[in-house]
Design a protein around this motif. Structure first.
Motif, PDB file in Angstrom:
ATOM      1  N   LEU A 146      39.235  -1.595   3.901  1.00 43.14           N
ATOM      2  CA  LEU A 146      40.032  -0.371   3.882  1.00 43.14           C
ATOM      3  C   LEU A 146      39.334   0.716   3.085  1.00 43.14           C
ATOM      4  O   LEU A 146      39.288   1.888   3.508  1.00 43.14           O
ATOM      5  CB  LEU A 146      41.415  -0.654   3.287  1.00 43.14           C
ATOM      6  N   PHE A 147      38.751   0.355   1.939  1.00 36.71           N
ATOM      7  CA  PHE A 147      38.054   1.344   1.119  1.00 36.71           C
ATOM      8  C   PHE A 147      36.799   1.876   1.826  1.00 36.71           C
ATOM      9  O   PHE A 147      36.453   3.050   1.703  1.00 36.71           O
ATOM     10  CB  PHE A 147      37.693   0.750  -0.243  1.00 36.71           C
ATOM     11  N   ILE A 148      36.118   0.997   2.578  1.00 35.65           N
ATOM     12  CA  ILE A 148      34.971   1.460   3.373  1.00 35.65           C
ATOM     13  C   ILE A 148      35.458   2.473   4.412  1.00 35.65           C
ATOM     14  O   ILE A 148      34.802   3.472   4.692  1.00 35.65           O
ATOM     15  CB  ILE A 148      34.261   0.275   4.058  1.00 35.65           C
ATOM     16  N   GLY A 149      36.644   2.200   4.983  1.00 35.84           N
ATOM     17  CA  GLY A 149      37.247   3.134   5.931  1.00 35.84           C
ATOM     18  C   GLY A 149      37.559   4.480   5.297  1.00 35.84           C
ATOM     19  O   GLY A 149      37.448   5.522   5.953  1.00 35.84           O
ATOM     20  N   VAL A 150      37.941   4.471   4.016  1.00 37.12           N
ATOM     21  CA  VAL A 150      38.188   5.724   3.300  1.00 37.12           C
ATOM     22  C   VAL A 150      36.882   6.520   3.177  1.00 37.12           C
ATOM     23  O   VAL A 150      36.870   7.745   3.340  1.00 37.12           O
ATOM     24  CB  VAL A 150      38.784   5.452   1.905  1.00 37.12           C
ATOM     25  N   PHE A 151      35.786   5.818   2.915  1.00 39.34           N
ATOM     26  CA  PHE A 151      34.490   6.491   2.866  1.00 39.34           C
ATOM     27  C   PHE A 151      34.144   7.093   4.229  1.00 39.34           C
ATOM     28  O   PHE A 151      33.507   8.146   4.303  1.00 39.34           O
ATOM     29  CB  PHE A 151      33.388   5.507   2.444  1.00 39.34           C
ATOM     30  N   GLN A 152      34.564   6.425   5.316  1.00 38.00           N
ATOM     31  CA  GLN A 152      34.259   6.938   6.648  1.00 38.00           C
ATOM     32  C   GLN A 152      34.947   8.284   6.892  1.00 38.00           C
ATOM     33  O   GLN A 152      34.463   9.090   7.683  1.00 38.00           O
ATOM     34  CB  GLN A 152      34.674   5.941   7.733  1.00 38.00           C
ATOM     35  N   VAL A 153      36.055   8.538   6.211  1.00 40.09           N
ATOM     36  CA  VAL A 153      36.739   9.827   6.346  1.00 40.09           C
ATOM     37  C   VAL A 153      35.788  10.970   5.989  1.00 40.09           C
ATOM     38  O   VAL A 153      35.836  12.051   6.589  1.00 40.09           O
ATOM     39  CB  VAL A 153      37.990   9.874   5.438  1.00 40.09           C
ATOM     40  N   LEU A 154      34.902  10.732   5.015  1.00 42.26           N
ATOM     41  CA  LEU A 154      33.949  11.764   4.599  1.00 42.26           C
ATOM     42  C   LEU A 154      33.045  12.184   5.745  1.00 42.26           C
ATOM     43  O   LEU A 154      32.536  13.310   5.766  1.00 42.26           O
ATOM     44  CB  LEU A 154      33.100  11.244   3.433  1.00 42.26           C
ATOM     45  N   ALA A 155      32.849  11.284   6.707  1.00 35.94           N
ATOM     46  CA  ALA A 155      31.961  11.570   7.833  1.00 35.94           C
ATOM     47  C   ALA A 155      32.555  12.597   8.784  1.00 35.94           C
ATOM     48  O   ALA A 155      31.866  13.069   9.686  1.00 35.94           O
ATOM     49  CB  ALA A 155      31.634  10.288   8.589  1.00 35.94           C
ATOM     50  N   LEU A 156      33.830  12.945   8.605  1.00 34.65           N
ATOM     51  CA  LEU A 156      34.415  14.002   9.413  1.00 34.65           C
ATOM     52  C   LEU A 156      33.783  15.347   9.071  1.00 34.65           C
ATOM     53  O   LEU A 156      33.886  16.307   9.832  1.00 34.65           O
ATOM     54  CB  LEU A 156      35.935  14.055   9.200  1.00 34.65           C
ATOM     55  N   ILE A 157      33.131  15.411   7.905  1.00 32.30           N
ATOM     56  CA  ILE A 157      32.381  16.606   7.532  1.00 32.30           C
ATOM     57  C   ILE A 157      31.016  16.518   8.200  1.00 32.30           C
ATOM     58  O   ILE A 157      30.246  15.602   7.923  1.00 32.30           O
ATOM     59  CB  ILE A 157      32.200  16.692   6.005  1.00 32.30           C
ATOM     60  N   PRO A 158      30.691  17.427   9.105  1.00 30.85           N
ATOM     61  CA  PRO A 158      29.393  17.356   9.804  1.00 30.85           C
ATOM     62  C   PRO A 158      28.227  17.450   8.829  1.00 30.85           C
ATOM     63  O   PRO A 158      28.261  18.228   7.879  1.00 30.85           O
ATOM     64  CB  PRO A 158      29.424  18.567  10.749  1.00 30.85           C
ATOM     65  N   GLY A 159      27.230  16.608   9.064  1.00 29.27           N
ATOM     66  CA  GLY A 159      26.087  16.553   8.164  1.00 29.27           C
ATOM     67  C   GLY A 159      26.166  15.380   7.214  1.00 29.27           C
ATOM     68  O   GLY A 159      25.177  15.003   6.584  1.00 29.27           O
ATOM     69  N   THR A 160      27.346  14.759   7.128  1.00 34.13           N
ATOM     70  CA  THR A 160      27.526  13.620   6.216  1.00 34.13           C
ATOM     71  C   THR A 160      26.878  12.361   6.774  1.00 34.13           C
ATOM     72  O   THR A 160      26.165  11.653   6.080  1.00 34.13           O
ATOM     73  CB  THR A 160      29.023  13.360   5.966  1.00 34.13           C
ATOM     74  N   SER A 161      27.137  12.056   8.034  1.00 37.18           N
ATOM     75  CA  SER A 161      26.700  10.845   8.726  1.00 37.18           C
ATOM     76  C   SER A 161      27.744   9.753   8.595  1.00 37.18           C
ATOM     77  O   SER A 161      28.074   9.312   7.489  1.00 37.18           O
ATOM     78  CB  SER A 161      25.358  10.316   8.209  1.00 37.18           C
ATOM     79  N   ARG A 162      28.283   9.330   9.759  1.00 36.09           N
ATOM     80  CA  ARG A 162      29.278   8.257   9.754  1.00 36.09           C
ATOM     81  C   ARG A 162      28.665   6.969   9.222  1.00 36.09           C
ATOM     82  O   ARG A 162      29.231   6.301   8.369  1.00 36.09           O
ATOM     83  CB  ARG A 162      29.824   8.049  11.178  1.00 36.09           C
ATOM     84  N   SER A 163      27.473   6.625   9.735  1.00 38.60           N
ATOM     85  CA  SER A 163      26.819   5.402   9.251  1.00 38.60           C
ATOM     86  C   SER A 163      26.429   5.565   7.788  1.00 38.60           C
ATOM     87  O   SER A 163      26.556   4.630   6.992  1.00 38.60           O
ATOM     88  CB  SER A 163      25.581   5.091  10.098  1.00 38.60           C
ATOM     89  N   GLY A 164      25.980   6.771   7.397  1.00 37.65           N
ATOM     90  CA  GLY A 164      25.591   7.006   6.015  1.00 37.65           C
ATOM     91  C   GLY A 164      26.752   6.839   5.055  1.00 37.65           C
ATOM     92  O   GLY A 164      26.635   6.200   4.007  1.00 37.65           O
ATOM     93  N   ALA A 165      27.913   7.421   5.404  1.00 31.51           N
ATOM     94  CA  ALA A 165      29.088   7.345   4.540  1.00 31.51           C
ATOM     95  C   ALA A 165      29.583   5.909   4.395  1.00 31.51           C
ATOM     96  O   ALA A 165      29.924   5.457   3.291  1.00 31.51           O
ATOM     97  CB  ALA A 165      30.195   8.232   5.099  1.00 31.51           C
ATOM     98  N   THR A 166      29.627   5.174   5.510  1.00 30.67           N
ATOM     99  CA  THR A 166      30.133   3.805   5.449  1.00 30.67           C
ATOM    100  C   THR A 166      29.152   2.862   4.753  1.00 30.67           C
ATOM    101  O   THR A 166      29.556   1.978   3.995  1.00 30.67           O
ATOM    102  CB  THR A 166      30.459   3.275   6.860  1.00 30.67           C
ATOM    103  N   ILE A 167      27.854   3.039   5.000  1.00 36.33           N
ATOM    104  CA  ILE A 167      26.846   2.220   4.329  1.00 36.33           C
ATOM    105  C   ILE A 167      26.862   2.489   2.828  1.00 36.33           C
ATOM    106  O   ILE A 167      26.849   1.565   2.003  1.00 36.33           O
ATOM    107  CB  ILE A 167      25.447   2.474   4.912  1.00 36.33           C
ATOM    108  N   LEU A 168      26.899   3.764   2.465  1.00 36.91           N
ATOM    109  CA  LEU A 168      26.948   4.156   1.058  1.00 36.91           C
ATOM    110  C   LEU A 168      28.181   3.562   0.383  1.00 36.91           C
ATOM    111  O   LEU A 168      28.099   2.958  -0.695  1.00 36.91           O
ATOM    112  CB  LEU A 168      26.977   5.682   0.954  1.00 36.91           C
ATOM    113  N   GLY A 169      29.326   3.707   1.038  1.00 38.99           N
ATOM    114  CA  GLY A 169      30.571   3.171   0.477  1.00 38.99           C
ATOM    115  C   GLY A 169      30.542   1.663   0.340  1.00 38.99           C
ATOM    116  O   GLY A 169      30.970   1.110  -0.682  1.00 38.99           O
ATOM    117  N   ALA A 170      30.038   0.984   1.364  1.00 41.86           N
ATOM    118  CA  ALA A 170      29.999  -0.478   1.338  1.00 41.86           C
ATOM    119  C   ALA A 170      29.097  -0.993   0.213  1.00 41.86           C
ATOM    120  O   ALA A 170      29.440  -1.946  -0.493  1.00 41.86           O
ATOM    121  CB  ALA A 170      29.519  -1.013   2.685  1.00 41.86           C
ATOM    122  N   ILE A 171      27.942  -0.345   0.019  1.00 41.77           N
ATOM    123  CA  ILE A 171      27.027  -0.772  -1.041  1.00 41.77           C
ATOM    124  C   ILE A 171      27.636  -0.516  -2.413  1.00 41.77           C
ATOM    125  O   ILE A 171      27.536  -1.351  -3.325  1.00 41.77           O
ATOM    126  CB  ILE A 171      25.670  -0.054  -0.899  1.00 41.77           C
TER     127      ILE A 171
END
Length: 272
Positions: free
Chosen positions: A155-180
């Motif tokens: 769920l918390f990784i999913g919260v990080f994915q919300v940041l990817a709604l901002i263009p330039g963030t990267s969906r994979s980048g936000a989720t990978i960053l959050g997961a690590i």
């Protein structure tokens, strides 16, 4: 259909296939590509649909490459493995919820306020710095496989994915960053990011098609099909590259790339 329009679709497919899985922002790259390589023989607003629907090819690549791992009904799996696969899907679906809710509620505002070169450039730089800082402060991973990944962490990784709604963030980048940050290994973080993309991007592509009423010209369908097929092929190689890359390297190289690209974007649009 003009040959050069199809060639542009090929280039868009290549960019999508590479940038969707590397943590460097596919949306950011696609919006920037459209700035320099605009499709001509399309109706107003088509490009927004195209940039979303073309992601289907990337998702299909994940489904094909990880079909056995994601298939809970595989006869080659034991009962325990089947239960673990169902559990994995449960964690993926839990992680999808935050971005699905925020994206649905604020879609128009996000496009109106955030889809511009300045936001893209800032996001590229900020998350580039975060990747470098993260890698310079490495901590031992507590989660080395998906059975150790809890629903709360998902769920918390999913919260990080919300940041990817901002263009330039990267969906994979936000989720990978959050997961690590939450304690997973890079390998688990990358794979979970892939799996999380399936319902997220399938939903986005389907929603965009239904919203448009499927009323496209023959030329527009040709552009979408070509871009989607190319993104599928390129995605296969991009995913293999990333999974091999992180076995020997960290994510600092992607961080530096993001910073350089972000600065270049700022400078370009400042003087043009």
């Amino acid at each position: 259909m003009d040959f050069f329009e199809l060639l542009k679709a090929v280039f868009f497919g290549i960019i999508q296939g590479i940038t969707e899985w590397l943590p460097i922002s596919s949306t950011g790259h696609m919006i920037l590509a459209d700035e320099f390589m605009q499709l001509k023989e399309v109706t107003p607003g088509f490009i927004n649909t195209f940039l979303v629907v073309i992601q289907f090819g990337s998702i299909l690549a994940v489904i094909v490459m990880f079909f056995h791992k994601l298939n809970p009904f595989s006869p080659k799996k034991s009962l325990v493995q089947k239960k673990e696969t169902f559990s994995l899907w449960g964690k993926v679906l839990v992680a999808v919820v935050p971005a699905a809710i925020i994206g649905f509620l604020f879609e128009d505002q996000i496009h109106e306020w955030l889809y511009n070169p300045t936001v893209i450039a800032i996001a590229l730089i900020v998350y580039g710095v975060l990747f470098i800082v993260l890698e310079l402060n490495k901590k031992k991973a507590r989660v080395e496989n998906f059975s150790q990944l809890t629903y709360q962490m998902a769920l918390f990784i999913g919260v990080f994915q919300v940041l990817a709604l901002i263009p330039g963030t990267s969906r994979s980048g936000a989720t990978i960053l959050g997961a690590i940050i939450l304690g997973t290994s890079r390998y688990v973080a990358a794979e979970f990011s892939f799996f999380l993309a399936i319902p997220t991007m399938l939903g986005a592509s389907g929603y965009e098609l239904l919203k448009s009423g499927l009323s496209y010209t023959g030329s527009e369908w040709a552009v979408m099909i070509v871009g989607t097929v190319v993104s599928f092929v390129v995605s296969v190689f991009a995913i293999k590259f990333l999974m091999n890359f992180i076995k020997k390297h960290d994510f600092k190289a992607f961080g530096y790339y993001r910073i350089v690209l972000g600065i270049a974007v700022l400078l370009y649009f400042a003087f043009h």
